[in-house]
Design a protein around this motif. Structure first.
Motif, mmCIF file in Angstrom:
data_model
loop_
_atom_site.group_PDB
_atom_site.id
_atom_site.type_symbol
_atom_site.label_atom_id
_atom_site.label_comp_id
_atom_site.label_asym_id
_atom_site.label_seq_id
_atom_site.Cartn_x
_atom_site.Cartn_y
_atom_site.Cartn_z
ATOM 1 N N LYS A 9 -21.858 -63.943 -20.775
ATOM 2 C CA LYS A 9 -21.095 -63.429 -21.924
ATOM 3 C C LYS A 9 -21.099 -64.470 -23.024
ATOM 4 C CE LYS A 9 -18.400 -61.796 -24.916
ATOM 5 N NZ LYS A 9 -17.022 -62.014 -25.228
ATOM 6 N N GLY A 50 -20.817 -60.639 -28.097
ATOM 7 C CA GLY A 50 -19.651 -60.228 -28.888
ATOM 8 C C GLY A 50 -20.019 -59.997 -30.346
ATOM 9 N N GLY A 51 -19.005 -59.784 -31.160
ATOM 10 C CA GLY A 51 -19.265 -59.488 -32.575
ATOM 11 C C GLY A 51 -18.303 -60.171 -33.527
ATOM 12 N N GLY A 52 -17.468 -61.058 -32.965
ATOM 13 C CA GLY A 52 -16.394 -61.674 -33.747
ATOM 14 C C GLY A 52 -16.858 -62.511 -34.930
ATOM 15 N N PHE A 55 -17.332 -59.013 -37.422
ATOM 16 C CA PHE A 55 -16.170 -58.145 -37.649
ATOM 17 C C PHE A 55 -15.399 -57.889 -36.359
ATOM 18 C CE2 PHE A 55 -13.666 -54.495 -38.903
ATOM 19 C CZ PHE A 55 -13.374 -54.797 -40.230
ATOM 20 N N GLY A 70 -12.420 -49.686 -37.600
ATOM 21 C CA GLY A 70 -12.706 -51.113 -37.504
ATOM 22 C C GLY A 70 -13.411 -51.465 -36.207
ATOM 23 N N ASP A 71 -12.973 -50.852 -35.123
ATOM 24 C CA ASP A 71 -13.617 -51.123 -33.835
ATOM 25 C C ASP A 71 -15.068 -50.633 -33.832
ATOM 26 O OD1 ASP A 71 -11.576 -52.501 -32.627
ATOM 27 O OD2 ASP A 71 -10.707 -50.758 -31.645
ATOM 28 N N GLY A 74 -16.898 -53.278 -35.421
ATOM 29 C CA GLY A 74 -17.048 -54.393 -34.474
ATOM 30 C C GLY A 74 -18.162 -54.128 -33.479
ATOM 31 N N MET A 75 -18.227 -52.914 -32.977
ATOM 32 C CA MET A 75 -19.272 -52.577 -31.998
ATOM 33 C C MET A 75 -20.660 -52.660 -32.638
ATOM 34 S SD MET A 75 -17.675 -49.632 -29.557
ATOM 35 C CE MET A 75 -16.460 -48.795 -30.533
ATOM 36 N N GLY A 131 -20.633 -53.192 -26.956
ATOM 37 C CA GLY A 131 -19.448 -53.328 -26.099
ATOM 38 C C GLY A 131 -19.427 -52.268 -25.021
ATOM 39 N N THR A 132 -18.258 -51.673 -24.807
ATOM 40 C CA THR A 132 -18.133 -50.587 -23.824
ATOM 41 C C THR A 132 -18.457 -49.243 -24.469
ATOM 42 O OG1 THR A 132 -15.825 -50.144 -24.383
ATOM 43 C CG2 THR A 132 -16.219 -51.790 -22.664
ATOM 44 N N GLY A 133 -18.587 -49.245 -25.809
ATOM 45 C CA GLY A 133 -18.788 -47.989 -26.539
ATOM 46 C C GLY A 133 -17.475 -47.327 -26.916
ATOM 47 N N TYR A 136 -10.659 -50.084 -28.927
ATOM 48 C CA TYR A 136 -9.528 -50.698 -28.206
ATOM 49 C C TYR A 136 -9.973 -51.522 -27.000
ATOM 50 C CZ TYR A 136 -6.654 -47.779 -31.192
ATOM 51 O OH TYR A 136 -6.089 -47.187 -32.284
ATOM 52 N N PHE A 137 -11.265 -51.774 -26.868
ATOM 53 C CA PHE A 137 -11.733 -52.683 -25.823
ATOM 54 C C PHE A 137 -12.362 -53.900 -26.476
ATOM 55 C CE2 PHE A 137 -11.369 -48.800 -23.388
ATOM 56 C CZ PHE A 137 -10.927 -49.238 -22.154
ATOM 57 N N THR A 139 -15.460 -57.164 -25.929
ATOM 58 C CA THR A 139 -16.736 -57.396 -25.255
ATOM 59 C C THR A 139 -16.533 -58.176 -23.946
ATOM 60 O OG1 THR A 139 -17.103 -59.245 -26.756
ATOM 61 C CG2 THR A 139 -18.224 -57.186 -27.270
#
Ligand code: UDP
Length: 234
Positions: A9, A50-52, A55, A70-71, A74-75, A131-133, A136-137, A139
């Motif tokens: 990760k 990740g994507g931090g 975004f 927003g999520d 991020g994804m 991410g999980t797709g 609210y989750f 990575t």
């Protein structure tokens, strides 16, 4: 080799290097070389990115943006990072596949577990983007989920610090590092390893987590060779 199949990760922020935003190509190629070294030793490597660095949904929401919107951003950011990492690995002649949890077929394969496992068996590095797709989750949750799905032996969380400490080592000089710690001790001591959802999923599925300093060249190789590096949660 201690491990046959690992899930690495990498946070988006790790890709920034010393920058404040975006991707540092030098850092990316350092990571690619470290990954190449363990692939050449026959380790099967899957990566959740990740994507931090680009975004985060929560940051958007705090500025009045719809959280789900927003999520989604991020994804998509994680897919951008995935493409960058894929390119860096290919520059090192490491065969890779990028699979995305959100459909974006011109850019990445859709996530298909069996296909991912087949790629790994063939020695390809599989990068999981998106991410999980689900909104609210995080990575971290995606990393644990994918690690369980592909039956990885361990999840390796590459960070800027060299393990889990009793307190934040950047703020508290008396903080001491753990070499090994149990899932229940992490919870009872209130230590931060991953978000609760991710951590609980790992605990319930008895998937060990190694937290280590990814910026120290050769650490990945040392871990897969059985050296005590970072902190192992098991
Ligand atoms: N994200 C999401 N669902 C997921 C994974 C990620 O909605 O399953 C979004 C979320 O907005 C998150 C952003 O993508 O803030 C970037 O991921 P994360 O914060 O985990 O990246 P990292 O901290 O590892 O750079």
């Amino acid at each position: 080799m201690t491990y046959k199949r690992i899930l690495l990760k990498l946070s988006g922020e790790a890709l920034m290097g010393n920058r404040q935003y975006g991707i540092d190509p030098l850092r990316l190629s350092e990571y690619a070389r470290d990954i190449k070294d363990i692939v050449n030793k026959g380790i099967e490597v899957a990566i959740v990115i990740g994507g931090g660095n680009i975004f985060r949904g929560v940051a958007g929401a705090s500025n009045g943006m719809d959280r789900v919107q927003g999520d989604h951003m991020g994804m998509l950011a994680t897919v951008i990072n995935g493409l960058a990492l894929q390119s860096a690995l290919e520059n090192e002649e490491v065969p890779t596949r990028l699979q995305s949890a959100i459909k974006i077929n011109e850019v990445a394969e859709p996530f298909i577990r069996r296909k991912a496992m087949r790629h790994l068996e063939k020695g390809r590095v599989v990068i999981f983007g998106g991410g999980t797709g689900n909104p609210y989750f995080t990575t971290d949750s995606a990393a644990v989920l994918r690690a369980i799905e592909i039956e990885a032996d361990v999840i390796m969380k590459g960070t800027r610090v060299d393990g889990i400490y009793s307190a934040d080592p950047e703020k508290d000089a008396t903080a001491s590092k753990f070499d090994n710690i149990s899932f229940s001790d992490v919870l009872s001591k209130g230590l931060k390893v991953m978000d609760t959802t991710a951590f609980t999923l790992s605990q319930e599925n008895e998937l060990p987590i190694i937290v280590f300093d990814m910026n120290k060249k050769g650490n990945l190789m040392k871990i897969v060779s059985g050296e005590q590096i970072g902190t192992t949660v098991s």
